[in-house]
Write a protein that holds these residues in place. Structure first.
Motif, short mmCIF file in Angstrom:
data_model
loop_
_atom_site.label_atom_id
_atom_site.label_comp_id
_atom_site.label_asym_id
_atom_site.label_seq_id
_atom_site.Cartn_x
_atom_site.Cartn_y
_atom_site.Cartn_z
N TYR A 71 0.75 -1.14 -0.14
CA TYR A 71 0.08 -0.01 0.17
C TYR A 71 0.95 1.13 0.18
CZ TYR A 71 -3.35 3.51 1.54
OH TYR A 71 -4.13 4.63 1.67
N HIS A 75 0.73 4.58 -2.20
CA HIS A 75 0.07 5.77 -1.66
C HIS A 75 0.62 7.08 -2.22
CE1 HIS A 75 -1.99 8.08 1.44
NE2 HIS A 75 -0.82 8.41 1.76
N CYS A 147 -5.43 0.35 3.76
CA CYS A 147 -4.78 -0.72 3.10
C CYS A 147 -5.47 -1.91 2.59
CB CYS A 147 -3.83 -1.19 4.03
SG CYS A 147 -2.58 -0.05 4.61
#
Length: 364
Positions: A71, A75, A147
């Protein structure tokens, strides 16, 4: 064929489900009640091929740490606290497989967060330290939930559920939306900030926050190239909502910046070189000491931003003008170009609203 039986070894989830089909036996699953066990067995038998991949495949091979790391690679948000919050989850639950990280695990983890006492600034946790607030626990919950949402959307590791989906938010205190500094509090606070020996720039930092409504991170990243002393404005880049915005620079704050520009460090382009992300603890410690001295212990740095918005509202600023100055999003019709123009055109309003608010020492 599903086999359901109750174990008698005293475990919290005594009902065991084993499913065998086409010569393949899936790993056992455990439930608190017989009803939950039957419901799970029926769901798996209705779509055995899909669930056999989920229960016997990637979810048992990959851990929570794998999900968090993946993640963080994609991100692109602006929350500078996200990595530390996810770091807490990774440190304590990183070795747990995704198949084992259930809603019960999530609830137990949040309860643990709720009981922990945490330090402030550079000070470690001690007997007098306070536990995390409900709003802070909600931020930790949201961080890991994001996530799982990303994994579901992108098809990572065969994820089929978000374990936080049914977990309720913690109750947040009435101070969630912050408060405004009263006149006597503001005078005491500015004096205490000016006398800070921990971080000499604290007085300038607080006045800029009050004068511009800028967030802590926006000010700590401010560079001299974005300070227009002649025109009287600062440009805040890469803000929380992703847009740059220019904000008028007012009287006392402008004078202090002009004085600071004459003695600034030539090897560091930041206006607050002592306030970098790596020295965040220094900023927090200086702020806490100034609050104690000024007797405004409940005030947060973010409340300086709320105070700026409150002063503008009292002076008659419209919600549209306040949104433009503070950098709030106000719907699809409010383009970045129009926000910039509204903020610039509000200089007179800001001068009127904030006259006398910044107080403080004269430029030296």
């Amino acid at each position: 064929m599903a086999s359901i039986r109750k174990l008698t070894d005293g475990r919290a989830k005594p009902w065991q489900v084993r499913i065998t089909r086409k010569g393949q036996t899936l790993p056992p699953n455990y439930f608190r009640t017989k009803t939950e066990a039957k419901g799970f067995a029926a769901k798996v038998e209705a779509d055995f091929d899909r669930w056999s991949k989920v229960l016997g495949g990637e979810l048992r091979k990959h851990t929570l740490a794998d999900l968090i790391d993946r993640y963080m690679q994609v991100h692109d948000g602006k929350d500078h606290n996200l990595s530390s919050r996810l770091g807490w989850w990774r440190d304590r639950y990183g070795d747990v497989t995704l198949a084992e990280f259930t809603a019960d695990t999530a609830r137990e983890a949040l309860a643990s967060l709720e009981m922990e006492r945490v330090g402030r600034g550079s000070h470690p946790a001690g007997e007098n330290s306070k536990p995390r607030s409900g709003s802070t626990i909600n931020r930790y919950k949201s961080a890991l939930s994001a996530c799982f949402k990303a994994g579901l959307d992108r098809g990572w590791y065969g994820l089929k559920d978000n374990p936080f989906a049914g977990v309720r938010q913690r109750k947040e205190g009435s101070s969630r939306f912050g408060r405004c500094l009263e006149d006597d509090e503001r005078a005491r606070l500015l004096e205490a900030c000016d006398q800070s020996s921990t971080w000499p720039d604290l007085g300038l930092f607080v006045r800029l926050a009050l004068a511009t409504g800028a967030r802590r991170g926006e000010l700590l990243k401010l560079e001299w190239r974005d300070v227009d002393l002649k025109g009287g404005s600062i440009l805040l880049r890469a803000t929380k909502n992703g847009d740059d915005r220019r904000v008028p620079l007012l009287g006392d704050a402008r004078l202090l910046l002009e004085a600071r520009a004459k003695v600034r460090k030539l090897d560091d382009m930041r206006v607050f070189p002592g306030g970098s992300a790596g020295e965040e603890a220094n900023v927090e410690y200086a702020w806490r000491k100034a609050k104690e001295s000024a007797q405004v212990e409940t005030l947060r740095i973010h409340d300086l931003r709320h105070s700026c918005g409150s002063y503008l509202a009292r002076a008659g600023a419209s919600a549209f003008q306040i949104a433009a100055i503070l950098g709030h999003r106000s719907g699809p019709g409010l383009t970045a170009r129009y926000v910039h123009l509204v903020a610039e055109d509000s200089r007179g309003l800001m001068e009127s609203a904030l006259a006398g608010v910044l107080g403080g020492r004269a430029a030296e």
